[in-house]
Scaffold this motif. Structure first.
Motif, mmCIF file in Angstrom:
data_model
loop_
_atom_site.group_PDB
_atom_site.id
_atom_site.type_symbol
_atom_site.label_atom_id
_atom_site.label_comp_id
_atom_site.label_asym_id
_atom_site.label_seq_id
_atom_site.Cartn_x
_atom_site.Cartn_y
_atom_site.Cartn_z
ATOM 1 N N SER A 40 8.311 -9.656 9.880
ATOM 2 C CA SER A 40 8.213 -9.929 11.312
ATOM 3 C C SER A 40 7.045 -9.156 11.924
ATOM 4 O O SER A 40 6.617 -8.124 11.397
ATOM 5 N N VAL A 41 6.564 -9.667 13.033
ATOM 6 C CA VAL A 41 5.488 -8.984 13.758
ATOM 7 C C VAL A 41 5.971 -7.608 14.206
ATOM 8 O O VAL A 41 5.225 -6.630 14.140
ATOM 9 N N GLU A 42 7.227 -7.522 14.628
ATOM 10 C CA GLU A 42 7.768 -6.234 15.081
ATOM 11 C C GLU A 42 7.800 -5.215 13.940
ATOM 12 O O GLU A 42 7.487 -4.043 14.147
ATOM 13 N N THR A 43 8.128 -5.651 12.740
ATOM 14 C CA THR A 43 8.115 -4.733 11.592
ATOM 15 C C THR A 43 6.701 -4.240 11.330
ATOM 16 O O THR A 43 6.484 -3.040 11.133
ATOM 17 N N LEU A 44 5.727 -5.132 11.353
ATOM 18 C CA LEU A 44 4.339 -4.723 11.156
ATOM 19 C C LEU A 44 3.908 -3.761 12.252
ATOM 20 O O LEU A 44 3.264 -2.741 11.968
ATOM 21 N N ARG A 45 4.260 -4.053 13.485
ATOM 22 C CA ARG A 45 3.910 -3.175 14.612
ATOM 23 C C ARG A 45 4.488 -1.773 14.394
ATOM 24 O O ARG A 45 3.806 -0.763 14.568
ATOM 25 N N LYS A 46 5.736 -1.713 13.978
ATOM 26 C CA LYS A 46 6.379 -0.408 13.759
ATOM 27 C C LYS A 46 5.729 0.359 12.607
ATOM 28 O O LYS A 46 5.573 1.577 12.682
ATOM 29 N N ILE A 47 5.352 -0.349 11.555
ATOM 30 C CA ILE A 47 4.682 0.321 10.437
ATOM 31 C C ILE A 47 3.320 0.849 10.884
ATOM 32 O O ILE A 47 2.961 1.999 10.616
ATOM 33 N N GLU A 48 2.554 0.017 11.574
ATOM 34 C CA GLU A 48 1.202 0.419 11.996
ATOM 35 C C GLU A 48 1.221 1.584 12.974
ATOM 36 O O GLU A 48 0.274 2.357 13.019
ATOM 37 N N THR A 49 2.276 1.707 13.765
ATOM 38 C CA THR A 49 2.341 2.796 14.744
ATOM 39 C C THR A 49 3.087 4.015 14.215
ATOM 40 O O THR A 49 3.228 5.014 14.918
ATOM 41 N N GLY A 50 3.572 3.930 12.973
ATOM 42 C CA GLY A 50 4.278 5.061 12.388
ATOM 43 C C GLY A 50 5.732 5.157 12.786
ATOM 44 O O GLY A 50 6.397 6.145 12.465
ATOM 45 N N ARG A 51 6.245 4.152 13.489
ATOM 46 C CA ARG A 51 7.650 4.183 13.897
ATOM 47 C C ARG A 51 8.590 3.894 12.731
ATOM 48 O O ARG A 51 9.776 4.165 12.818
ATOM 49 N N ILE A 52 8.057 3.323 11.651
ATOM 50 C CA ILE A 52 8.792 3.202 10.386
ATOM 51 C C ILE A 52 7.983 4.019 9.385
ATOM 52 O O ILE A 52 7.101 3.494 8.697
ATOM 53 N N PRO A 53 8.224 5.319 9.313
ATOM 54 C CA PRO A 53 7.404 6.168 8.458
ATOM 55 C C PRO A 53 7.668 5.995 6.968
ATOM 56 O O PRO A 53 6.856 6.407 6.151
ATOM 57 N N THR A 54 8.793 5.377 6.610
ATOM 58 C CA THR A 54 9.094 5.158 5.198
ATOM 59 C C THR A 54 9.500 3.695 4.979
ATOM 60 O O THR A 54 10.650 3.401 4.656
ATOM 61 N N PRO A 55 8.551 2.769 5.160
ATOM 62 C CA PRO A 55 8.884 1.352 4.976
ATOM 63 C C PRO A 55 9.222 1.050 3.517
ATOM 64 O O PRO A 55 8.823 1.784 2.609
ATOM 65 N N ALA A 56 9.936 -0.037 3.318
ATOM 66 C CA ALA A 56 10.306 -0.451 1.966
ATOM 67 C C ALA A 56 9.055 -0.712 1.130
ATOM 68 O O ALA A 56 8.056 -1.240 1.630
ATOM 69 N N PHE A 57 9.136 -0.365 -0.128
ATOM 70 C CA PHE A 57 8.005 -0.513 -1.042
ATOM 71 C C PHE A 57 7.459 -1.941 -1.048
ATOM 72 O O PHE A 57 6.258 -2.149 -0.935
ATOM 73 N N PHE A 58 8.340 -2.921 -1.186
ATOM 74 C CA PHE A 58 7.868 -4.301 -1.290
ATOM 75 C C PHE A 58 7.255 -4.791 0.023
ATOM 76 O O PHE A 58 6.388 -5.661 0.012
ATOM 77 N N THR A 59 7.668 -4.220 1.125
ATOM 78 C CA THR A 59 7.046 -4.549 2.410
ATOM 79 C C THR A 59 5.617 -4.023 2.436
ATOM 80 O O THR A 59 4.688 -4.732 2.831
ATOM 81 N N VAL A 60 5.438 -2.800 2.013
ATOM 82 C CA VAL A 60 4.095 -2.205 1.964
ATOM 83 C C VAL A 60 3.204 -2.993 1.015
ATOM 84 O O VAL A 60 2.049 -3.286 1.334
ATOM 85 N N VAL A 61 3.730 -3.369 -0.136
ATOM 86 C CA VAL A 61 2.959 -4.138 -1.108
ATOM 87 C C VAL A 61 2.528 -5.473 -0.502
ATOM 88 O O VAL A 61 1.371 -5.883 -0.634
ATOM 89 N N ALA A 62 3.446 -6.147 0.192
ATOM 90 C CA ALA A 62 3.126 -7.443 0.794
ATOM 91 C C ALA A 62 2.030 -7.320 1.841
ATOM 92 O O ALA A 62 1.098 -8.126 1.877
ATOM 93 N N VAL A 63 2.118 -6.304 2.686
ATOM 94 C CA VAL A 63 1.100 -6.118 3.730
ATOM 95 C C VAL A 63 -0.234 -5.728 3.092
ATOM 96 O O VAL A 63 -1.281 -6.280 3.438
ATOM 97 N N ALA A 64 -0.206 -4.791 2.163
ATOM 98 C CA ALA A 64 -1.441 -4.354 1.504
ATOM 99 C C ALA A 64 -2.123 -5.519 0.796
ATOM 100 O O ALA A 64 -3.344 -5.685 0.901
ATOM 101 N N ASP A 65 -1.349 -6.337 0.119
ATOM 102 C CA ASP A 65 -1.909 -7.503 -0.573
ATOM 103 C C ASP A 65 -2.519 -8.477 0.430
ATOM 104 O O ASP A 65 -3.605 -9.007 0.211
ATOM 105 N N THR A 66 -1.844 -8.681 1.528
ATOM 106 C CA THR A 66 -2.317 -9.610 2.554
ATOM 107 C C THR A 66 -3.647 -9.168 3.148
ATOM 108 O O THR A 66 -4.514 -9.987 3.421
ATOM 109 N N VAL A 67 -3.814 -7.863 3.346
ATOM 110 C CA VAL A 67 -5.056 -7.369 3.966
ATOM 111 C C VAL A 67 -6.094 -6.942 2.926
ATOM 112 O O VAL A 67 -7.154 -6.428 3.274
ATOM 113 N N GLY A 68 -5.783 -7.147 1.641
ATOM 114 C CA GLY A 68 -6.749 -6.840 0.587
ATOM 115 C C GLY A 68 -6.940 -5.362 0.325
ATOM 116 O O GLY A 68 -8.025 -4.927 -0.064
#
Length: 84
Positions: A40-68
């Motif tokens: 979700s956009v809200e999950t990405l927003r929270k990760i980018e602002t540090g409001r989710i300081p320990t996001p799930a591994f697969f979430t981080v992998v998905a975002v990192a892969d998406t942005v190269g």
């Protein structure tokens, strides 16, 4: 279940992770990246602002892969350790 409070170092690491992912997103919209990453956009927003300081591994992998962004770069930026 009671969650153990995060340390200051853990919070700072989350902020570094978020800043790195935000920079890698560049001019792309949050909606575009979130949709492509399958979150979700809200999950990405929270990760980018540090409001989710320990996001799930697969979430981080998905975002990192998406942005190269290679996972090695994330590791170095959040731990200061070079990958061997």
């Amino acid at each position: 279940m009671v969650r153990v409070p995060l340390t200051e170092a853990e919070r700072e690491r989350g902020e570094r992770l978020g800043a790195l992912l935000r920079a890698a997103r560049g001019p792309r919209s949050m909606a575009e990246v979130a949709t492509e990453a399958g979150i979700s956009v809200e999950t990405l927003r929270k990760i980018e602002t540090g409001r989710i300081p320990t996001p799930a591994f697969f979430t981080v992998v998905a975002v990192a892969d998406t942005v190269g962004l290679p996972l090695e770069a994330l590791r170095e930026a959040t731990t200061g350790a070079a990958v061997r």
